[in-house]
Enzyme design. Structure first.
Site, mmCIF file in Angstrom:
data_model
loop_
_atom_site.group_PDB
_atom_site.id
_atom_site.type_symbol
_atom_site.label_atom_id
_atom_site.label_comp_id
_atom_site.label_asym_id
_atom_site.label_seq_id
_atom_site.Cartn_x
_atom_site.Cartn_y
_atom_site.Cartn_z
ATOM 1 N N GLU A 283 0.819 -1.211 0.000
ATOM 2 C CA GLU A 283 0.000 0.000 0.000
ATOM 3 C C GLU A 283 0.860 1.270 0.000
ATOM 4 O OE1 GLU A 283 -4.318 -0.544 1.868
ATOM 5 O OE2 GLU A 283 -2.988 0.529 3.209
ATOM 6 N N HIS A 304 8.145 -27.122 -1.284
ATOM 7 C CA HIS A 304 7.627 -28.301 -1.970
ATOM 8 C C HIS A 304 6.570 -27.956 -3.015
ATOM 9 C CE1 HIS A 304 9.700 -31.165 0.731
ATOM 10 N NE2 HIS A 304 9.721 -30.073 1.487
ATOM 11 N N LYS A 413 -13.045 1.391 -2.850
ATOM 12 C CA LYS A 413 -14.110 1.512 -1.844
ATOM 13 C C LYS A 413 -15.302 2.265 -2.439
ATOM 14 C CE LYS A 413 -11.430 1.421 2.517
ATOM 15 N NZ LYS A 413 -11.008 2.139 3.710
HETATM 16 O O1 PA5 Z 1 -3.836 1.176 5.803
HETATM 17 C C1 PA5 Z 1 -4.936 1.589 5.488
HETATM 18 O O2 PA5 Z 1 -5.206 2.795 5.485
HETATM 19 C C2 PA5 Z 1 -6.062 0.643 5.131
HETATM 20 O O3 PA5 Z 1 -5.643 -0.675 5.051
HETATM 21 C C3 PA5 Z 1 -7.142 0.725 6.202
HETATM 22 O O4 PA5 Z 1 -6.579 0.363 7.439
HETATM 23 C C4 PA5 Z 1 -8.315 -0.186 5.863
HETATM 24 O O5 PA5 Z 1 -8.832 0.129 4.608
HETATM 25 C C5 PA5 Z 1 -9.412 -0.022 6.912
HETATM 26 O O6 PA5 Z 1 -9.821 1.317 7.007
HETATM 27 P P1 PA5 Z 1 -10.575 1.847 8.278
HETATM 28 O O7 PA5 Z 1 -9.695 1.731 9.463
HETATM 29 O O8 PA5 Z 1 -10.902 3.269 7.964
HETATM 30 O O9 PA5 Z 1 -11.812 1.004 8.423
#
Ligand code: PA5
Length: 421
Positions: A283, A304, A413
């Site tokens: 990310e 394996h 999203k």
């Molecule tokens: O690192 C990030 O920003 C994302 O992985 C969020 O943690 C994930 O989308 C969940 O979002 P939220 O905490 O707003 O529910």
């Protein structure tokens, strides 16, 4: 305590190449510590966290332990992977086989990390007769997966305990924004705040991870100490800094066409730590058409199935081994196995597997890095988190991307919500 170290001697990168990165890394380090970029609050968090809040986390964890047999942690991505990583790494691997009634700690189950009706139906079926508490974690408070799962478990608590059900709901969310914040204020749930200046994937050492992890008796003070020591250890600005070395080597290999980083561990307890790393790097770096694709292989298991591809397949990857130097336990191999194994330590054989793979891969010119982790403890969990967070941020700067946003995740999203509507 001995710090976690990076071994780059088999990375097939020479000193001159590394030296070429020194100035850029120094500048990146200054930028990271200056706080000029948004979402860099995690950088000094382990040395400036609020002691009163930590005390409240510990007291709340104690209350949850006394209140329930089953603790459901609802969240996705950065709001759950760190907790899952800590619990898997630091708990007994086979806790689920012991008798719940004799346990000091509740069983943990995760919800809202997928939208499978089967998963949630089966989970509710198995836990509905137990004493339950839930913790919902969402920074935005609007994430589809956690929102749906929260509604399911809220209903279960309401059906089981009536209005008293709300005393079993714990919320970790933004201090002002989102529907979860509004509901929390209205219903008076016990809550903690996700710091404004820390993004999801960098948040495990804030209440996001600390509360649920503390419920299992895992020492979060030691965890923060490990991270605080890492802050000091990895703060100096020269090439002997392991975070500098790791970030530079990744960038050099990427430029050579090594587009995949294969994380490997010979200890199954690290599986979810690797999942957490995957999110962190994926990310943080995967944007603007750039980024190293992180994958995880569990060894020796996956040797394996994937060993052939590694050894002789398309060489677009390098390997990063998560090596536990002092495993918690060992077992001596008895008679009945092949003679060559008898009387030997299983961990020694595991270490030989690691060495053997390395030698075979080196023969075929596969670059290999090793992260040496002195042991699996709360302290080293904190160090590991900090080491990878800092390395990832530096690496993102070297790549020329913002390692702290995730515009692509926001896109999916939005488009999913539109379809659901
Ligand atoms: O690192 C990030 O920003 C994302 O992985 C969020 O943690 C994930 O989308 C969940 O979002 P939220 O905490 O707003 O529910």
């Amino acid at each position: 305590m001995k710090p976690l170290q990076v071994n780059i001697k088999n990375a097939l990168v020479n000193q001159d190449e590394l030296k070429g990165y020194e100035d850029r890394l120094k500048a990146a380090n200054r930028r990271l510590h200056s706080g000029e970029d948004d979402y860099t609050g995690w950088v000094d968090y382990p040395i400036r966290y609020d002691q009163n809040e930590l005390e409240r986390i510990l007291q709340t964890a104690e209350k949850i332990r006394n209140q329930c047999e089953v603790f459901i942690v609802i969240g996705i991505g950065g709001s759950y992977l760190g907790t899952k990583a800590a619990v898997e790494m630091l708990n007994h691997s086979f806790n689920n086989l012991s008798n719940l009634k004799e346990e000091k700690y509740p069983r943990i189950f995760f919800a809202g990390n997928n939208i499978s009706g089967t998963y949630h139906n089966e989970l509710i079926e198995k836990v509905k007769e137990k004493e339950i508490s839930i913790c919902v974690i969402s920074k935005s408070g609007t994430t589809t997966e956690s929102n749906i799962a929260f509604s399911l478990f809220k209903k279960l608590l309401q059906d089981k305990y009536g209005d008293k059900g709300s005393e079993r709901i714990y919320v970790i969310t933004d201090k002002e924004k989102g529907i979860l914040r509004e509901e929390t204020n209205e219903k008076g749930y016990t809550d903690f705040i996700v710091p404004d200046d820390i993004g999801g994937r960098y948040s495990v050492l804030t209440p996001v991870g600390l509360l649920p992890i503390a419920v299992f008796g895992i020492d979060i003070i030691e965890m923060l100490k490990g991270a605080g020591d890492a802050y000091c250890e990895y703060n100096h600005s020269d090439l002997s800094n392991p975070c500098f070395q790791y970030a530079a080597v990744r960038n050099i290999l990427y430029k050579r066409g090594k587009l995949i980083e294969v994380f490997e561990a010979y200890e199954p307890k690290l599986r979810y730590f690797a999942e957490w790393i995957k999110q962190l790097f994926g990310e943080s770096e995967g944007k603007e058409g750039k980024g190293i694709f992180p994958v995880y292989l569990q060894f020796s298991t996956d040797l394996h199935s994937m060993g052939q591809l590694l050894q002789e397949g398309n060489q677009i990857f390098f390997e990063t081994v998560l090596n536990v130097e002092n495993p918690d336990r060992d077992i001596i191999i008895p008679e009945g196995s092949l003679e060559v194994f008898q009387g030997k330590s299983m961990n020694d054989i595991n270490a030989k597997a690691m060495e053997g793979v390395l030698l075979a891969h080196l023969e075929d010119g596969i670059p290999n890095l090793r992260i040496d982790i002195p042991g699996l403890s709360s302290y080293y969990f904190g160090q590991m988190v900090y080491f990878f967070e800092k390395s990832c941020a530096l690496s993102g700067y070297l790549l020329g991307v913002n390692p702290f946003d995730q515009p692509g995740v926001e896109k999916y999203k939005k488009s999913m919500r539109k379809l659901i509507k």
